[in-house]
Design an enzyme around this catalytic site. Structure first.
Site, PDB file in Angstrom:
ATOM      1  N   GLU A  88       0.827  -1.210   0.000  1.00 20.07           N
ATOM      2  CA  GLU A  88       0.000   0.000   0.000  1.00 20.07           C
ATOM      3  C   GLU A  88       0.856   1.252   0.000  1.00 20.07           C
ATOM      4  OE1 GLU A  88      -3.071   0.016  -1.234  1.00 20.07           O
ATOM      5  OE2 GLU A  88      -3.596  -1.406   0.351  1.00 20.07           O
ATOM      6  N   HIS A  89       0.517   2.154  -0.912  1.00 16.47           N
ATOM      7  CA  HIS A  89       1.241   3.422  -1.116  1.00 16.47           C
ATOM      8  C   HIS A  89       2.652   3.187  -1.644  1.00 16.47           C
ATOM      9  CE1 HIS A  89      -1.781   6.267   0.408  1.00 16.47           C
ATOM     10  NE2 HIS A  89      -2.176   5.236   1.143  1.00 16.47           N
ATOM     11  N   THR A  90       2.926   1.986  -2.085  1.00 18.74           N
ATOM     12  CA  THR A  90       4.247   1.686  -2.656  1.00 18.74           C
ATOM     13  C   THR A  90       4.303   1.997  -4.148  1.00 18.74           C
ATOM     14  OG1 THR A  90       3.447  -0.575  -2.784  1.00 18.74           O
ATOM     15  CG2 THR A  90       4.989  -0.079  -1.006  1.00 18.74           C
ATOM     16  N   ASP A  91       3.137   2.089  -4.811  1.00 19.03           N
ATOM     17  CA  ASP A  91       3.188   2.227  -6.288  1.00 19.03           C
ATOM     18  C   ASP A  91       3.862   3.523  -6.721  1.00 19.03           C
ATOM     19  OD1 ASP A  91       0.923   3.831  -5.670  1.00 19.03           O
ATOM     20  OD2 ASP A  91      -0.331   2.991  -7.275  1.00 19.03           O
ATOM     21  N   GLY A 129     -12.977   2.823  -2.493  1.00 20.80           N
ATOM     22  CA  GLY A 129     -11.569   2.446  -2.592  1.00 20.80           C
ATOM     23  C   GLY A 129     -11.382   1.135  -3.343  1.00 20.80           C
ATOM     24  N   LEU A 130     -12.352   0.770  -4.176  1.00 19.05           N
ATOM     25  CA  LEU A 130     -12.235  -0.462  -4.957  1.00 19.05           C
ATOM     26  C   LEU A 130     -12.031  -0.153  -6.443  1.00 19.05           C
ATOM     27  CD1 LEU A 130     -14.954  -2.573  -3.094  1.00 19.05           C
ATOM     28  CD2 LEU A 130     -12.472  -2.617  -2.775  1.00 19.05           C
ATOM     29  N   SER A 158     -13.452   1.970  -8.747  1.00 14.39           N
ATOM     30  CA  SER A 158     -14.510   2.040  -9.757  1.00 14.39           C
ATOM     31  C   SER A 158     -14.080   2.960 -10.896  1.00 14.39           C
ATOM     32  CB  SER A 158     -15.817   2.525  -9.132  1.00 14.39           C
ATOM     33  OG  SER A 158     -15.640   3.784  -8.538  1.00 14.39           O
ATOM     34  N   GLU A 165      -6.557  10.064 -15.543  1.00 10.12           N
ATOM     35  CA  GLU A 165      -6.933  10.371 -14.159  1.00 10.12           C
ATOM     36  C   GLU A 165      -6.061  11.505 -13.601  1.00 10.12           C
ATOM     37  OE1 GLU A 165      -8.702   7.444 -12.226  1.00 10.12           O
ATOM     38  OE2 GLU A 165      -8.666   8.413 -10.278  1.00 10.12           O
ATOM     39  N   ASP A 197      -3.983   0.742  -9.678  1.00 12.32           N
ATOM     40  CA  ASP A 197      -5.388   0.430  -9.935  1.00 12.32           C
ATOM     41  C   ASP A 197      -5.626   0.135 -11.413  1.00 12.32           C
ATOM     42  OD1 ASP A 197      -5.376   1.249  -7.328  1.00 12.32           O
ATOM     43  OD2 ASP A 197      -6.394   3.155  -7.703  1.00 12.32           O
TER      44      ASP A 197
HETATM   45  C1  GLA Z   1      -5.043   4.728  -4.407  1.00 14.15           C
HETATM   46  C2  GLA Z   1      -4.247   5.087  -5.635  1.00 14.15           C
HETATM   47  C3  GLA Z   1      -3.220   3.997  -5.961  1.00 14.15           C
HETATM   48  C4  GLA Z   1      -2.367   3.669  -4.728  1.00 14.15           C
HETATM   49  C5  GLA Z   1      -3.258   3.420  -3.514  1.00 14.15           C
HETATM   50  C6  GLA Z   1      -2.466   3.218  -2.249  1.00 14.15           C
HETATM   51  O1  GLA Z   1      -5.819   3.582  -4.662  1.00 14.15           O
HETATM   52  O2  GLA Z   1      -5.106   5.245  -6.747  1.00 14.15           O
HETATM   53  O3  GLA Z   1      -2.413   4.407  -7.042  1.00 14.15           O
HETATM   54  O4  GLA Z   1      -1.424   4.668  -4.477  1.00 14.15           O
HETATM   55  O5  GLA Z   1      -4.172   4.479  -3.315  1.00 14.15           O
HETATM   56  O6  GLA Z   1      -1.744   2.038  -2.298  1.00 14.15           O
END
Ligand code: GLA
Length: 378
Positions: free
Chosen positions: A33-36, A121-122, A124, A157, A169
């Site tokens: 999470e938050h690594t991308d 947070g899925l 969409s 986006e 995502d």
């Molecule tokens: C959101 C962002 C993703 C990612 C997550 C955290 O979903 O769209 O790019 O940074 O938060 O992992």
């Protein structure tokens, strides 16, 4: 989703049968999470909740779309794209970025529907973007390149809609394979399809809380991570090892050090998660989920009370191997790994315990790993 219903709606609006049906899924992130946006590793999976479009190409450059869920008709011309507001911006943004990248687009008529919970947070929005890219590829006759389409959708986006997200995502919606999680290196966009452990259910727990200021908090985390990377003298925190991390204590503020610690340890957890998944070690996988949540709560500070409560309720169940918040945080969903035969019982027990602890109603989805953006028919 019944494709027949979608075809029937198309017939109602456009007086003809649709030639093509496309589908693009939402996603849940298992770990990473938050690594991308730190060039790191993530392990999302596409879920069996998706956006669907039934469509037929047009001879001109008009795009006409009926949203069955919102009950609105919209149209735009590919020759004169202008920014506006609302759901259509995701579609226009993808059209704009595709054209900017040199793709020659044709117009289409479409009806659209979806069952990815919005704002939970899925992803969409990624599902809408990738369904749009899939639709344009089908009607305009260009080959589908999942990574390229994910990059274009992310740009839509970032630059058209104005949300500064990473690549996870869009890649999850574009490139996932049914039955597998997607192990993604966000620097190279190299993917590996990681088989999910047998007899395990992935359960999504929606806290029903949403926070409006996610964007500003998200951008603040991004700049703190960039600050840490600059201090370490690397391109991104992906390049800092767990062993080197300690050096930061001598120069980084306490808060930036905590942010860096989350990213560096989270990357290590993703790499280990892929290994233990391959080895079928679900117990260890669950421990990594729990450690990820603690790190997001204490070091990255992106959970809220509801997320912490629902994760605790999940972790207390004997059928649960591990649970953590998923997505950007500050509200939205958690994800739990549960013994398959106990999934429904788990869902009921967590809902009841969460209601008692928080006073809130959770939504629970027992999920299957689904296929990335695809042509369903046509
Ligand atoms: C959101 C962002 C993703 C990612 C997550 C955290 O979903 O769209 O790019 O940074 O938060 O992992």
């Amino acid at each position: 989703m019944e494709t027949q219903t979608l075809e029937q709606s198309f017939l109602t609006y456009f007086n003809a049968k649709p030639e093509i049906i496309v589908r693009a899924p939402g996603r849940v992130n298992l770990i990473g999470e938050h690594t991308d946006y730190n060039d790191g590793f993530v392990l999302p999976m596409a879920i069996d909740h998706a956006v669907w479009m039934a469509l037929s190409p047009r001879a001109d450059l008009q795009v006409r779309i009926r949203s069955l869920d919102l009950e609105v008709d919209s149209a735009f011309d590919l020759n004169s794209l202008a920014k506006g507001e609302g759901w259509l911006e995701y579609i226009k943004g993808v059209a704009f970025q595709l054209q900017k990248a040199g793709y020659e687009l044709r117009g289409f008529d479409a009806v659209m529907t979806g069952d990815v919970p919005r704002g939970a947070g899925l992803s969409s929005s990624a599902a809408v973007e990738l369904a749009t890219a899939r639709a344009f590829a089908a009607v305009s006759g260009f080959a589908w390149d999942a990574a390229q389409m994910a990059i274009i959708s992310q740009k839509a986006e970032n630059e058209w809609v104005g949300v500064n997200c990473g690549i996870m995502d869009q890649m999850a919606s574009a490139a996932s394979k049914a039955g597998y999680a997607l192990f993604l290196d966000c620097r190279t966009l190299e993917v590996q399809h990681a088989p999910l452990p047998e007899n395990i259910s992935v359960v999504i727990l929606d806290t029903s809380t949403r926070r409006g200021l996610v964007d500003s908090a998200y951008n603040e985390r991004r700049s703190q991570c960039e600050e840490a990377a600059r201090w370490f003298g690397v391109k991104a925190l992906r390049d800092v090892s767990v062993d080197d991390l300690k050096k930061g204590e001598s120069g980084l503020s306490e808060v930036v050090m905590k942010r860096a610690r989350h990213i560096v340890t989270e990357n290590a957890r993703v790499l280990e998660a892929v290994q233990v998944m391959k080895a079928g070690n679900v117990k260890r996988l669950g421990e990594l989920f729990n450690a990820s949540h603690a790190s997001l709560r204490d070091d990255f500070e992106v959970t809220n009370e509801a997320l912490n409560q629902i994760v605790e309720c999940a972790q207390e169940q004997s059928s649960c191997f591990g649970a953590r918040m998923t997505g950007a945080g500050f509200g939205g969903c958690a994800v739990a790994l549960v013994q398959e035969e106990n999934a429904q019982e788990f869902a009921n027990a967590v809902s009841a315990a969460y209601k008692q602890r928080s006073g809130l109603d959770a939504s629970v989805y027992v999920c299957k790993a689904s296929e990335g953006a695809s042509i369903v028919k046509g």
